[in-house]
Scaffold this motif. Structure first.
Motif, mmCIF file in Angstrom:
data_model
loop_
_atom_site.group_PDB
_atom_site.id
_atom_site.type_symbol
_atom_site.label_atom_id
_atom_site.label_comp_id
_atom_site.label_asym_id
_atom_site.label_seq_id
_atom_site.Cartn_x
_atom_site.Cartn_y
_atom_site.Cartn_z
ATOM 1 N N GLY A 1 22.614 -23.227 -6.548
ATOM 2 C CA GLY A 1 22.871 -24.185 -5.481
ATOM 3 C C GLY A 1 21.605 -24.804 -4.892
ATOM 4 O O GLY A 1 20.580 -24.920 -5.559
ATOM 5 N N LEU A 2 21.728 -25.196 -3.623
ATOM 6 C CA LEU A 2 20.602 -25.852 -2.952
ATOM 7 C C LEU A 2 19.614 -24.828 -2.401
ATOM 8 O O LEU A 2 18.404 -24.959 -2.545
ATOM 9 N N VAL A 3 20.177 -23.824 -1.750
ATOM 10 C CA VAL A 3 19.390 -22.770 -1.112
ATOM 11 C C VAL A 3 20.088 -21.448 -1.405
ATOM 12 O O VAL A 3 21.313 -21.416 -1.516
ATOM 13 N N TYR A 4 19.333 -20.382 -1.540
ATOM 14 C CA TYR A 4 19.970 -19.089 -1.786
ATOM 15 C C TYR A 4 19.193 -17.966 -1.122
ATOM 16 O O TYR A 4 17.994 -18.088 -0.853
ATOM 17 N N VAL A 5 19.927 -16.885 -0.857
ATOM 18 C CA VAL A 5 19.307 -15.626 -0.386
ATOM 19 C C VAL A 5 19.516 -14.608 -1.491
ATOM 20 O O VAL A 5 20.644 -14.362 -1.913
ATOM 21 N N THR A 6 18.438 -14.042 -1.969
ATOM 22 C CA THR A 6 18.557 -13.099 -3.069
ATOM 23 C C THR A 6 17.981 -11.744 -2.671
ATOM 24 O O THR A 6 17.055 -11.666 -1.867
ATOM 25 N N LEU A 7 18.572 -10.703 -3.230
ATOM 26 C CA LEU A 7 18.085 -9.336 -3.014
ATOM 27 C C LEU A 7 17.434 -8.857 -4.299
ATOM 28 O O LEU A 7 18.058 -8.879 -5.362
ATOM 29 N N ILE B 1 25.564 -1.172 -3.244
ATOM 30 C CA ILE B 1 25.172 0.190 -2.860
ATOM 31 C C ILE B 1 24.170 0.690 -3.881
ATOM 32 O O ILE B 1 24.448 0.656 -5.085
ATOM 33 N N ASP B 2 22.998 1.107 -3.418
ATOM 34 C CA ASP B 2 21.953 1.499 -4.362
ATOM 35 C C ASP B 2 21.107 2.629 -3.760
ATOM 36 O O ASP B 2 20.781 2.593 -2.584
ATOM 37 N N ALA B 3 20.802 3.596 -4.572
ATOM 38 C CA ALA B 3 19.961 4.709 -4.125
ATOM 39 C C ALA B 3 18.696 4.816 -4.970
ATOM 40 O O ALA B 3 17.957 5.792 -4.855
ATOM 41 N N THR B 4 18.453 3.818 -5.813
ATOM 42 C CA THR B 4 17.251 3.837 -6.652
ATOM 43 C C THR B 4 16.021 3.632 -5.772
ATOM 44 O O THR B 4 15.961 2.656 -5.015
ATOM 45 N N PRO B 5 15.049 4.526 -5.851
ATOM 46 C CA PRO B 5 13.853 4.349 -5.027
ATOM 47 C C PRO B 5 13.129 3.031 -5.336
ATOM 48 O O PRO B 5 13.077 2.603 -6.500
ATOM 49 N N GLY B 6 12.616 2.411 -4.312
ATOM 50 C CA GLY B 6 11.896 1.148 -4.491
ATOM 51 C C GLY B 6 11.850 0.384 -3.188
ATOM 52 O O GLY B 6 12.381 0.827 -2.174
ATOM 53 N N VAL B 7 11.210 -0.760 -3.233
ATOM 54 C CA VAL B 7 11.160 -1.637 -2.062
ATOM 55 C C VAL B 7 12.118 -2.795 -2.300
ATOM 56 O O VAL B 7 11.962 -3.555 -3.257
ATOM 57 N N TYR B 8 13.112 -2.911 -1.444
ATOM 58 C CA TYR B 8 14.129 -3.953 -1.570
ATOM 59 C C TYR B 8 13.745 -5.107 -0.646
ATOM 60 O O TYR B 8 13.493 -4.894 0.540
ATOM 61 N N SER B 9 13.738 -6.305 -1.214
ATOM 62 C CA SER B 9 13.338 -7.477 -0.432
ATOM 63 C C SER B 9 14.434 -8.533 -0.468
ATOM 64 O O SER B 9 15.039 -8.770 -1.521
ATOM 65 N N TRP B 10 14.656 -9.158 0.687
ATOM 66 C CA TRP B 10 15.608 -10.274 0.788
ATOM 67 C C TRP B 10 14.789 -11.550 0.909
ATOM 68 O O TRP B 10 13.943 -11.670 1.818
ATOM 69 N N ILE B 11 15.054 -12.479 0.004
ATOM 70 C CA ILE B 11 14.217 -13.676 -0.085
ATOM 71 C C ILE B 11 15.105 -14.914 0.057
ATOM 72 O O ILE B 11 16.127 -15.036 -0.631
ATOM 73 N N LEU B 12 14.707 -15.785 0.961
ATOM 74 C CA LEU B 12 15.400 -17.052 1.177
ATOM 75 C C LEU B 12 14.620 -18.132 0.436
ATOM 76 O O LEU B 12 13.416 -18.288 0.673
ATOM 77 N N ALA B 13 15.298 -18.859 -0.465
ATOM 78 C CA ALA B 13 14.563 -19.783 -1.337
ATOM 79 C C ALA B 13 15.228 -21.151 -1.399
ATOM 80 O O ALA B 13 16.455 -21.283 -1.343
ATOM 81 N N ASN B 14 14.384 -22.159 -1.532
ATOM 82 C CA ASN B 14 14.820 -23.532 -1.756
ATOM 83 C C ASN B 14 14.829 -23.752 -3.276
ATOM 84 O O ASN B 14 13.822 -23.541 -3.944
ATOM 85 N N ASN B 15 15.979 -24.172 -3.808
ATOM 86 C CA ASN B 15 16.160 -24.261 -5.267
ATOM 87 C C ASN B 15 15.906 -25.669 -5.800
ATOM 88 O O ASN B 15 16.386 -26.021 -6.865
ATOM 89 N N MET B 16 15.158 -26.473 -5.077
ATOM 90 C CA MET B 16 14.967 -27.871 -5.472
ATOM 91 C C MET B 16 13.652 -28.080 -6.220
ATOM 92 O O MET B 16 12.662 -27.379 -5.985
ATOM 93 N N GLN B 17 13.655 -29.072 -7.102
ATOM 94 C CA GLN B 17 12.445 -29.479 -7.807
ATOM 95 C C GLN B 17 12.502 -30.993 -8.015
ATOM 96 O O GLN B 17 13.587 -31.583 -7.983
ATOM 97 N N PRO B 18 11.361 -31.631 -8.264
ATOM 98 C CA PRO B 18 11.381 -33.069 -8.552
ATOM 99 C C PRO B 18 12.080 -33.301 -9.888
ATOM 100 O O PRO B 18 11.915 -32.518 -10.825
ATOM 101 N N SER B 19 12.858 -34.352 -9.965
ATOM 102 C CA SER B 19 13.571 -34.637 -11.204
ATOM 103 C C SER B 19 12.767 -35.604 -12.071
ATOM 104 O O SER B 19 12.195 -36.583 -11.579
#
Lengths: 138, 162
Positions: B73-79, B114-132
């Motif tokens: 899409g246009l913008v997304y939040v990813t884990l 639901i996850d118990a795997t050790p690690g650092v979990y990050s939530w990232i908000l991103a703009n999915n646009m690029q020049p065409s």
């Protein structure tokens, strides 16, 4: 404490957010993430406070530290307005770090507390993200 | 279903994930929050809401050639787990919330991660646009497609996953 929790007890337990999305933190500067007043008979537990560097905005520079024990940057809870050493803190050099959740920092002294993010270098600008939670019981 | 004990209550942490209204430039991203999971901790991610407030271009002028990733899409939040750097939209995300238009978008709270795997979990908000580079594109490549976005969520961390 192993007793069962009543609905009354549950209502008197709050999760206080400690949260700063990726934010530019210039060299040797600090940012107040939040402050709270603790009243008598209130108890605050800090078991989660994580700091991560999103971006290094001054790449390639060799860091000069203000205080060597606080890494590149740190997040901590301070008594008063933050002119003293932190009560608990997480600091970062390379990998993200967190406070030890199994050894909680418990605060029960009434007063003002400040949550601060601190860039501990004199020459490197950073983009930093910090997340955590404080549990308030009253 | 067991009763809640004082110990159990103390071991439940609701960690906030929040970013106030922020202008997100074309192709850029920001980390909203991160949580480190170590054994025997467990992470439960249910709640995330995002609002796309404004865009610097007319949304209907955006076509598929403007999207970096066609399905995000246009913008997304990813884990992501153990995210260091690089485009956050690449394969390997644990969860993603997509906004395809101006307005409010929320993830389904009935399908938790639901996850118990050790690690650092990050939530990232991103703009999915690029020049065409397409000759049919309505938005010139010199125009930056930016969005003003806000997002709010919560992740539950259990210190003892038993």
């Amino acid at each position: 404490m192993v007793g069962f929790v009543t609905t009354n007890r549950l209502a008197r337990s709050l999760n206080i957010p400690l949260c700063a999305a990726q934010t530019e933190l210039r060299a040797n500067k600090r940012l107040v993430m939040g402050t709270f007043m603790l009243a008598q008979f209130q108890r605050l537990e800090i078991r989660s406070l994580t700091i991560k560097i999103g971006r290094v905005l001054t790449p390639g520079a060799v860091p000069f530290y203000s205080f060597t024990s606080y890494g590149l940057c740190s997040v901590g809870v301070y008594r008063g307005k933050g002119t003293c050493s932190p009560i608990t803190y997480a600091m970062i050099n390379t990998d993200p770090t967190t406070v030890n959740p199994f050894q909680p920092c418990v605060i029960s002294s009434p007063g003002l507390y400040t949550v601060l993010m601190l860039n501990n270098t004199t020459n490197i600008d950073l983009a930093v993200v910090a997340s955590g939670v404080a549990k308030l019981y009253y | 279903m067991a009763y809640l004990t004082e110990n159990r209550l103390s071991n439940l942490l609701d960690v906030p994930l929040a970013i106030p209204s922020t202008e997100l430039k074309m192709g850029d991203w920001v980390i909203m929050g991160s949580v480190r999971i170590i054994a025997p901790m467990r992470l439960t991610y249910k709640f995330m809401g995002m609002q796309v407030l404004t865009a610097s271009v007319t949304i209907s002028n955006i076509d598929n050639s403007n999207l970096i990733f066609g399905n995000l899409g246009l913008v997304y939040v990813t884990l992501r787990r153990d995210y260091q750097s690089g485009s956050p939209g690449e394969a390997g995300a644990l969860d993603v919330l997509v906004a395809n238009n101006i307005g409010n978008f929320a993830r389904d709270v009935t399908s938790p991660v639901i996850d118990a795997t050790p690690g650092v979990y990050s939530w990232i908000l991103a703009n999915n646009m690029q020049p065409s580079s397409s000759t049919d594109a309505l938005i010139p490549p010199s125009t930056s497609i930016d969005f003003r976005v806000t997002a709010l969520g919560m992740v539950r961390v259990e210190l003892d996953n038993s």
